[in-house]
Enzyme design. Structure first.
Site, PDB file in Angstrom:
ATOM      1  N   GLU A 112       0.854  -1.199   0.000  1.00 24.75           N
ATOM      2  CA  GLU A 112       0.000   0.000   0.000  1.00 24.75           C
ATOM      3  C   GLU A 112       0.881   1.237   0.000  1.00 24.75           C
ATOM      4  OE1 GLU A 112      -2.066  -0.357   3.693  1.00 24.75           O
ATOM      5  OE2 GLU A 112      -2.903  -2.308   3.183  1.00 24.75           O
ATOM      6  N   LYS A 114       2.209   4.611   1.602  1.00 23.11           N
ATOM      7  CA  LYS A 114       2.298   5.134   2.969  1.00 23.11           C
ATOM      8  C   LYS A 114       1.898   6.606   2.900  1.00 23.11           C
ATOM      9  CE  LYS A 114       5.130   5.016   7.093  1.00 23.11           C
ATOM     10  NZ  LYS A 114       4.884   6.364   7.558  1.00 23.11           N
ATOM     11  N   ASP A 116       1.156  10.312   3.969  1.00 22.20           N
ATOM     12  CA  ASP A 116       1.857  11.177   4.909  1.00 22.20           C
ATOM     13  C   ASP A 116       0.871  12.164   5.535  1.00 22.20           C
ATOM     14  OD1 ASP A 116       3.955  12.089   6.312  1.00 22.20           O
ATOM     15  OD2 ASP A 116       4.922  13.162   4.655  1.00 22.20           O
ATOM     16  N   TYR A 224      -6.895   1.993   6.031  1.00 25.71           N
ATOM     17  CA  TYR A 224      -6.030   0.881   5.630  1.00 25.71           C
ATOM     18  C   TYR A 224      -5.948  -0.273   6.615  1.00 25.71           C
ATOM     19  CZ  TYR A 224      -3.014   4.203   8.131  1.00 25.71           C
ATOM     20  OH  TYR A 224      -2.507   5.099   9.024  1.00 25.71           O
ATOM     21  N   LYS A 311      10.676   3.474   3.275  1.00 28.25           N
ATOM     22  CA  LYS A 311      10.600   4.935   3.158  1.00 28.25           C
ATOM     23  C   LYS A 311      11.302   5.394   1.883  1.00 28.25           C
ATOM     24  CE  LYS A 311       9.835   7.393   6.485  1.00 28.25           C
ATOM     25  NZ  LYS A 311       9.060   7.941   7.521  1.00 28.25           N
ATOM     26  N   CYS A 405      27.860  40.980  15.269  1.00 25.03           N
ATOM     27  CA  CYS A 405      26.475  41.002  14.805  1.00 25.03           C
ATOM     28  C   CYS A 405      26.370  41.778  13.482  1.00 25.03           C
ATOM     29  CB  CYS A 405      25.578  41.658  15.864  1.00 25.03           C
ATOM     30  SG  CYS A 405      23.861  41.824  15.318  1.00 25.03           S
ATOM     31  N   CYS A 408      24.071  45.106  14.337  1.00 26.62           N
ATOM     32  CA  CYS A 408      24.458  46.214  15.216  1.00 26.62           C
ATOM     33  C   CYS A 408      25.956  46.247  15.515  1.00 26.62           C
ATOM     34  CB  CYS A 408      23.666  46.157  16.524  1.00 26.62           C
ATOM     35  SG  CYS A 408      24.173  44.796  17.581  1.00 26.62           S
ATOM     36  N   CYS A 423      23.667  37.659  19.757  1.00 29.95           N
ATOM     37  CA  CYS A 423      24.043  39.059  19.853  1.00 29.95           C
ATOM     38  C   CYS A 423      23.540  39.536  21.218  1.00 29.95           C
ATOM     39  CB  CYS A 423      23.375  39.862  18.733  1.00 29.95           C
ATOM     40  SG  CYS A 423      23.479  41.633  19.053  1.00 29.95           S
ATOM     41  N   CYS A 429      19.658  46.328  19.360  1.00 28.92           N
ATOM     42  CA  CYS A 429      19.828  45.674  18.054  1.00 28.92           C
ATOM     43  C   CYS A 429      18.464  45.592  17.365  1.00 28.92           C
ATOM     44  CB  CYS A 429      20.433  44.293  18.297  1.00 28.92           C
ATOM     45  SG  CYS A 429      20.689  43.333  16.814  1.00 28.92           S
TER      46      CYS A 429
HETATM   47  S1  IVH Z   1      -0.669   0.307   8.851  1.00 23.62           S
HETATM   48  C1  IVH Z   1       0.376  -1.403  12.982  1.00 23.62           C
HETATM   49  N1  IVH Z   1      -0.809   1.378   6.484  1.00 23.62           N
HETATM   50  O1  IVH Z   1       2.309   5.155   9.195  1.00 23.62           O
HETATM   51  C2  IVH Z   1       0.494  -0.676  11.752  1.00 23.62           C
HETATM   52  N2  IVH Z   1       0.009   2.726   8.264  1.00 23.62           N
HETATM   53  O2  IVH Z   1       4.700   4.547  10.889  1.00 23.62           O
HETATM   54  C3  IVH Z   1      -0.699   0.087  11.435  1.00 23.62           C
HETATM   55  N3  IVH Z   1       0.556   5.015   7.612  1.00 23.62           N
HETATM   56  O3  IVH Z   1       0.889   5.335  12.356  1.00 23.62           O
HETATM   57  C4  IVH Z   1      -0.470   1.055  10.400  1.00 23.62           C
HETATM   58  N4  IVH Z   1       0.002   4.829   5.496  1.00 23.62           N
HETATM   59  O4  IVH Z   1      -0.182   6.696  10.516  1.00 23.62           O
HETATM   60  C5  IVH Z   1      -0.463   1.565   7.763  1.00 23.62           C
HETATM   61  N5  IVH Z   1      -1.024   2.179   4.317  1.00 23.62           N
HETATM   62  C6  IVH Z   1      -0.697   2.387   5.602  1.00 23.62           C
HETATM   63  C7  IVH Z   1      -0.206   3.618   6.075  1.00 23.62           C
HETATM   64  C8  IVH Z   1       0.140   3.745   7.423  1.00 23.62           C
HETATM   65  C9  IVH Z   1       0.450   5.648   6.434  1.00 23.62           C
HETATM   66  C10 IVH Z   1       1.056   5.646   8.858  1.00 23.62           C
HETATM   67  C11 IVH Z   1       0.206   5.418  10.060  1.00 23.62           C
HETATM   68  C12 IVH Z   1       1.086   4.800  11.089  1.00 23.62           C
HETATM   69  C13 IVH Z   1       2.438   5.157  10.580  1.00 23.62           C
HETATM   70  C14 IVH Z   1       3.416   4.111  11.047  1.00 23.62           C
END
Ligand code: IVH
Length: 707
Positions: A112, A114, A116, A224, A311, A405, A408, A423, A429
């Site tokens: 999946e 990740k 942000d 998710y 990551k 600085c 001043c 400073c 200043c």
């Molecule tokens: S599964 C026990 N799936 O990443 C694991 N987390 O570093 C449950 N996150 O706190 C999380 N996308 O906020 C999962 N497809 C995804 C995700 C995801 C983002 C975040 C989530 C979690 C953090 C973990």
């Protein structure tokens, strides 16, 4: 129209609006215009106003939010919200896959994106949204249900069938780039500080006190992970499909992979295309699909062994370092800022980058004319992370840090143990003087409208303003006579200045700009000491004893009030009528009348002083020690074992934070202060789709067209 008919129409409208919300927010495929939608919504709002007792707590009208202030109550998660362990390279990922396969044999994975954003846990009971809680520390989070209800892609009622009576679903609240950019444009226009990234913006928005504000911020929610006792799925992929059929927003960019090569292909695909997505992602999550295998693998204290995050490498660019400027902040701290040859990085042109201090320049041996790597981290301004030594000119010279600085000319000092140069000329200043005044009038401080950085500089240059107390002695006629201002601006400023006299004490304390006394610390100190006089009279030890105040902060407060110039400013501010005393605490109810209460331990998101204030606001009396006179104890995180033993021996009831809040919020409600506070498929069809997956092209596999 008769009542019965109206009520039937209410149910029909709820249903229609839910249907069209899903079409719009989850499927991205609206069937009716915004205007038609608004008309249906208005009709339901009118009916709810007429029959308030018939209004459903999960009515689509709740998505509009309200301007009532929300207090976020801390709630324990039924299942802890864990984090994921991270991998940063193909090798590390390979090792993880090997470990898993060695442990349990052949494995199928779900991959999946990740997302942000900020994690959220939604609880549904009988198909209706019951509660939305932030991750918090993983064990307890904040109840943000009212705010989450405003997010269009969160179903308030579930569709389809087969959902358990009670379950939790976890996911991420995200702020798409479009909403983030709009919000920052608005903030820029209002002279407010910009938000660093969509993640911070999403998290900050969820904690807004007005759900009406949240409703306008354009958040989205993608889910998710399912959790619950009555779940009957064998695989994670099945649970996602079922959740999609119940109306949840489940990412289509999800796939099943059966080998390391397939996982790597998915990662590679999204690493190069993630910039085309309308929201931020920072990696790929790889999960073992079978729940039985997940159970066998189990978890460590912090994260499951059956999942890992890969990551993405932060984007970086190579460019030339042209020069270094030195900025002096309001506290006198000097920050070097690099001027770069403009370069494209993650969607924007970068011209400046931060280098935190002299140590960093020395550690990287950064030199003018070097080719340097810049990366976008959590902050708005990118930072220099490395030097490309192979491109260094033979005649380059080591960088010499400034000794005086730039504003001043005073000689800079460096306090033992601190990374920055300072400073020391705080009273003479310019950027320090202006910076302190700008801080004082800021939105979270005195919130004086009409006085921005430029105006303050102009007033300072004209000799009308040299410290924060002068703000209250400004002469409107003199302001009006200044270039670029005029009578209207002068009246505006005067109005803002007058209004600021009502700003509560805790914000006045923050506005003073005492080093290390940030917004939160100021709240703790104000709530502990109640008056400025008490703070000024406190010894270093008394200050350090207050919650959240350590030696460093205590020392800084002592130093601030020891300065006669500051004392003079304080007396002038007092004479102008600023709030130097914390407001009387409001009486909420008398549910604790005559009760002796001990508050003990550490609480999540609240100071002990706040807890004590709540006891008083509900008629109770705070008692320090456990004795037979005590009616009950509210125990936080780390209540001492001796205290607990004593309480148990005396048979005193011990409430946890949640139970205490349940008690007072029920009383709040009674006393009228309540405001405070895709494709439906069975397992068989799904398995059949699993077979079809085998014959998909690699392109389809990596794009995640499988779900
Ligand atoms: S599964 C026990 N799936 O990443 C694991 N987390 O570093 C449950 N996150 O706190 C999380 N996308 O906020 C999962 N497809 C995804 C995700 C995801 C983002 C975040 C989530 C979690 C953090 C973990």
């Amino acid at each position: 129209m008769n009542t019965e008919h109206d009520i039937l129409r209410m149910r029909e409208l709820e249903h229609l609006l839910d249907y069209h919300s899903h079409k719009y927010y989850v499927e991205n495929n609206p069937e009716i215009s915004d205007r038609e939608f608004d008309e249906l919504l208005r009709e339901l709002q009118d009916l709810e106003a007429k029959y308030p007792n018939e209004a459903d707590p999960n009515s689509p009208t709740k998505r509009v939010g309200s301007d009532l202030t929300t207090e976020f109550v801390s709630v324990e998660h039924r299942y802890p919200m864990m984090s994921l362990s991270n991998t940063y390279s193909s090798e590390e990922l390979g090792e993880w896959i090997e470990r898993i396969t060695n442990d349990i044999g052949k494995v199928e994975f779900v991959v999946e994106l990740k997302f942000d954003g900020t994690a959220i846990s939604l609880t549904y009971e009988n198909g209706a949204l019951l509660r939305a809680v932030t991750r918090g520390d993983g064990r307890r989070g904040d109840d943000v249900t009212n705010n989450v209800r405003t997010i269009g892609s969160v179903p308030l009622k579930l569709r389809g069938e087969g959902y358990p009576t009670l379950f939790e679903i976890r996911g991420e609240i995200i702020m798409p780039y479009a909403s983030f950019d709009r919000l920052n444009r608005e903030r820029e226009a209002a002279g407010e500080p910009l938000l660093a990234n969509p993640r911070n913006a999403a998290a900050g928005t969820l904690k807004q006190q007005s759900s009406q504000v949240v409703a306008h911020r354009g958040l989205e929610c993608t889910l998710y992970q399912l959790a619950g006792e009555e779940l009957s799925f064998e695989r994670h992929s099945e649970s996602l499909e079922a959740a999609r059929s119940w109306g949840f927003n489940i990412s289509r960019h999800t796939a099943i992979c059966r080998s390391r090569d397939e996982i790597e292909a998915f990662i590679e695909y999204w690493d190069s295309r993630r910039r085309e997505l309308p929201y931020a992602t920072d990696g790929i999550v790889i999960k073992v699909n079978s729940y039985a295998q997940q159970r066998t693998l189990g978890s460590t204290a912090k994260s499951p062994r059956w999942a890992v995050a890969y990551k993405f490498q932060a984007e970086r660019a190579l460019t030339k370092l042209l020069s270094v400027d030195f900025q002096v902040g309001r506290t006198g701290a000097v920050t070097p800022v690099a001027n770069l040859e403009p370069v494209q990085l993650a969607g924007t042109v970068v011209r400046r980058a931060s280098i935190h201090n002299a140590d960093q320049i020395a550690a990287l041996d950064i030199r003018i004319g070097d080719m340097v790597y810049v990366e976008k981290g959590g902050e708005i301004i990118p930072k220099i992370t490395d030097v490309e030594l192979s491109e260094r000119k033979a005649d380059s010279k080591p960088f010499e840090y400034i000794t005086h600085c730039p504003e001043c000319g005073s000689e800079l000092v460096r306090v033992e143990g601190e990374a920055k140069h300072f400073c020391p000329n705080s009273k003479g200043c310019k950027p320090q003087i202006i910076g302190r005044i700008v801080h004082f009038v800021g939105r979270k401080a005195m919130d004086i409208e009409g006085l921005g950085g430029e105006t303050i500089e102009l007033l300072w240059e004209s000799g009308l303003l040299s410290n924060i107390a002068d703000i209250y002695a400004l002469d409107s006629n003199k302001i009006a006579a200044l270039p670029r201002l005029g009578a209207k601006s002068a009246a505006n400023i005067q109005q803002g200045v007058n209004n600021s006299k009502d700003v509560p004490f805790e914000r006045v304390l923050f506005a003073l700009g005492i080093r290390f006394v940030g917004e939160t610390t100021a709240k703790y100190i104000a709530s502990h000491f109640r008056t400025l006089d008490a703070i000024m009279a406190a010894t270093r030890q008394e200050l350090a004893e207050a919650e959240e105040v350590g030696d460093k902060i205590a020392e800084s407060i002592i130093e601030y009030f020891a300065d006669p110039i500051n004392r003079d400013i304080i007396e002038r501010l007092r004479s102008y009528g600023l709030q130097f005393v914390a407001m009387e605490r409001r009486q909420h109810s008398d549910v604790l009348n005559g009760k002796n209460v001990v508050i003990s331990g550490k609480f999540i998101g609240r100071s002990r002083d706040d807890m004590k204030a709540l006891v008083e606001a509900h008629g109770g009396r705070n008692i320090a020690a456990v004795s037979a006179n005590v009616d009950f104890i509210v125990a936080g995180e780390n209540m001492g074992p001796a205290k607990r033993q004593k309480a148990e021996k005396l048979g005193i009831t011990i409430l946890n934070e949640e139970e205490f809040f349940a008690m007072i919020s029920a009383a709040d409600k009674r006393s009228g202060a309540a405001a405070k506070e895709g494709i439906t498929e069975g397992a068989e069809e799904s398995a059949a789709r699993g077979d079809i997956q085998e014959s998909n092209t690699p392109q389809e596999v990596v794009q995640g067209s499988l779900f």
